[in-house]
Design an enzyme around this catalytic site. Structure first.
Site, PDB file in Angstrom:
ATOM      1  N   MET A   5      -9.251  43.291 -31.787  1.00 44.97           N
ATOM      2  CA  MET A   5      -8.596  44.418 -32.441  1.00 44.97           C
ATOM      3  C   MET A   5      -8.493  45.599 -31.485  1.00 44.97           C
ATOM      4  SD  MET A   5      -7.819  43.248 -35.376  1.00 44.97           S
ATOM      5  CE  MET A   5      -7.171  44.781 -36.043  1.00 44.97           C
ATOM      6  N   ASP A  57      -4.375  42.858 -31.300  1.00 42.99           N
ATOM      7  CA  ASP A  57      -3.799  43.232 -32.592  1.00 42.99           C
ATOM      8  C   ASP A  57      -4.007  44.718 -32.882  1.00 42.99           C
ATOM      9  OD1 ASP A  57      -4.422  42.181 -36.051  1.00 42.99           O
ATOM     10  OD2 ASP A  57      -2.671  43.051 -35.074  1.00 42.99           O
ATOM     11  N   HIS A 105      -4.544  36.986 -41.339  1.00 43.66           N
ATOM     12  CA  HIS A 105      -5.619  37.811 -40.757  1.00 43.66           C
ATOM     13  C   HIS A 105      -6.411  38.405 -41.915  1.00 43.66           C
ATOM     14  CE1 HIS A 105      -6.690  41.702 -38.341  1.00 43.66           C
ATOM     15  NE2 HIS A 105      -7.748  40.979 -38.629  1.00 43.66           N
ATOM     16  N   MET A 137      -8.871  40.578 -43.434  1.00 39.86           N
ATOM     17  CA  MET A 137      -9.742  41.746 -43.294  1.00 39.86           C
ATOM     18  C   MET A 137     -10.447  41.929 -44.632  1.00 39.86           C
ATOM     19  SD  MET A 137      -7.047  43.962 -41.085  1.00 39.86           S
ATOM     20  CE  MET A 137      -5.696  42.911 -41.656  1.00 39.86           C
ATOM     21  N   SER A 169       3.547  41.069 -37.092  1.00 37.82           N
ATOM     22  CA  SER A 169       2.724  41.506 -38.227  1.00 37.82           C
ATOM     23  C   SER A 169       3.636  42.082 -39.306  1.00 37.82           C
ATOM     24  CB  SER A 169       1.727  42.586 -37.786  1.00 37.82           C
ATOM     25  OG  SER A 169       1.282  43.310 -38.927  1.00 37.82           O
ATOM     26  N   HIS A 199       2.246  37.046 -38.625  1.00 36.96           N
ATOM     27  CA  HIS A 199       0.868  37.511 -38.818  1.00 36.96           C
ATOM     28  C   HIS A 199       0.802  38.255 -40.142  1.00 36.96           C
ATOM     29  CE1 HIS A 199      -2.914  39.303 -37.027  1.00 36.96           C
ATOM     30  NE2 HIS A 199      -2.596  40.300 -37.828  1.00 36.96           N
ATOM     31  N   MET A 241      -5.941  42.462 -46.830  1.00 35.14           N
ATOM     32  CA  MET A 241      -6.995  43.470 -46.933  1.00 35.14           C
ATOM     33  C   MET A 241      -7.508  43.537 -48.371  1.00 35.14           C
ATOM     34  SD  MET A 241      -5.267  46.468 -44.638  1.00 35.14           S
ATOM     35  CE  MET A 241      -4.363  46.040 -43.140  1.00 35.14           C
ATOM     36  N   ASP A 293      -1.304  40.341 -42.726  1.00 32.77           N
ATOM     37  CA  ASP A 293      -2.511  41.183 -42.805  1.00 32.77           C
ATOM     38  C   ASP A 293      -3.017  41.270 -44.234  1.00 32.77           C
ATOM     39  OD1 ASP A 293      -1.088  43.036 -40.195  1.00 32.77           O
ATOM     40  OD2 ASP A 293      -3.048  42.044 -40.106  1.00 32.77           O
TER      41      ASP A 293
HETATM   42  C1  DX5 Z   1      -4.321  46.423 -38.658  1.00 36.71           C
HETATM   43  C2  DX5 Z   1      -3.576  45.087 -38.597  1.00 36.71           C
HETATM   44  C3  DX5 Z   1      -2.693  44.866 -37.388  1.00 36.71           C
HETATM   45  C4  DX5 Z   1      -1.761  45.955 -36.947  1.00 36.71           C
HETATM   46  C5  DX5 Z   1      -0.289  45.662 -36.971  1.00 36.71           C
HETATM   47  O1  DX5 Z   1      -5.368  46.370 -39.588  1.00 36.71           O
HETATM   48  O2  DX5 Z   1      -4.537  44.031 -38.543  1.00 36.71           O
HETATM   49  O3  DX5 Z   1      -2.031  43.627 -37.568  1.00 36.71           O
HETATM   50  O4  DX5 Z   1      -2.066  47.202 -37.301  1.00 36.71           O
HETATM   51  O5  DX5 Z   1       0.496  46.809 -37.004  1.00 36.71           O
HETATM   52  P1  DX5 Z   1       0.859  47.724 -35.725  1.00 36.71           P
HETATM   53  O6  DX5 Z   1       1.500  46.840 -34.673  1.00 36.71           O
HETATM   54  O7  DX5 Z   1       1.814  48.732 -36.299  1.00 36.71           O
HETATM   55  O8  DX5 Z   1      -0.420  48.325 -35.253  1.00 36.71           O
HETATM   56 ZN    ZN Z   2      -3.707  42.018 -38.139  1.00 38.92          ZN
END
Ligand code: DX5
Ligand code: ZN
Length: 224
Positions: free
Chosen positions: A138, A176, A67, A69, A9, A34, A38, A36
């Site tokens: 999650m 995750d 991913h 979100m 990630s 990965h 948002m 993320d």
């Molecule tokens: C959280 C993310 C994850 C995650 C990755 O919203 O979707 O991918 O937190 O970071 P770590 O491994 O630091 O939790």
């Molecule tokens: Zn994620």
């Protein structure tokens, strides 16, 4: 026994050098990257959009997992596909009808994944297991990296893994959030295949290969 897949990630990588950070993970031997995404609505944080996926695409010689979100995955599915996401994970809790999102991702020639939050019941994803290519469980409340792993989610993960096996599906399960050397063993033993790790990986400097190898070994030690 399925092999543990390590997914890096980028959430806690150095965003000022994202291309280099992607290369560092790939050269370290991760199986996927990965990303993320948002939107500040679905979660209270904002990160990156399709333009950044497009920018890092050339640096990732492994699959890119976006991913999402975000509240409106249907509106952005094709943009993330065109930017180069190989697999696009959306949340079952998002505003759009899941089958419409799955169809839009497949129509864009990519693989759909479905994520569920810690407080969401396994029942919410059961209708979709035959139509997705990754189930992402999650183990933190989405929005930030560096949060502690929620062990209480593992029975739900195992129940889903059992249901997938009962149906004879070859659907990988991802986990995750909060995955590190201590939690990766229980996560893998509970039935996950794809282990997403962010802060625990990127806090290592330079060569990530030792860390990635250690994560794999710790996952397998969880079922030894
Ligand atoms: C959280 C993310 C994850 C995650 C990755 O919203 O979707 O991918 O937190 O970071 P770590 O491994 O630091 O939790
Ligand atoms: Zn994620």
């Amino acid at each position: 026994m399925r092999a543990p897949q390590i997914s890096a990630s980028l959430l806690n990588a150095d965003f000022a050098r994202l291309g280099e950070e992607v290369r560092r993970a790939v050269e370290g031997g991760v199986d996927s990257v990965h990303v993320d995404v948002m939107d500040g609505h679905f979660v209270k944080n904002i990160t990156i959009g399709p333009v950044v996926v497009g920018a890092i695409r050339e640096h990732a010689g492994v699959p890119l997992h976006s991913h999402l979100m975000i509240s409106e995955p249907l509106r952005f599915a094709s943009a993330f596909a065109e930017a180069g996401s190989d697999l696009i994970v959306f949340h079952v809790e998002a505003d759009d009808e899941p089958d419409a999102v799955i169809q839009a991702i497949r129509a864009a020639g990519r693989s759909p994944g479905m994520a569920l939050n810690p407080e969401t019941s396994a029942d919410a994803v059961l209708p979709f297991l035959e139509r997705i290519d990754l189930l992402l469980v999650m183990t933190v409340h989405p929005g930030w990296g560096g949060q502690p792993f929620m062990h209480e989610v593992l029975p739900k993960l195992t129940a889903l893994a059992d249901e997938i096996e009962r149906r004879g599906l070859s659907l990988p399960i991802g986990v995750d959030g909060g995955v590190n050397l201590e939690t990766i063993g229980p996560a893998y033993a509970a039935g996950s295949d794809v282990l997403v790790t962010g802060s625990a990986l990127y806090r290592q400097s330079d060569d990530l290969r030792p860390a990635v190898d250690a994560f794999r070994a710790a996952a397998l030690a969880g079922v030894a």
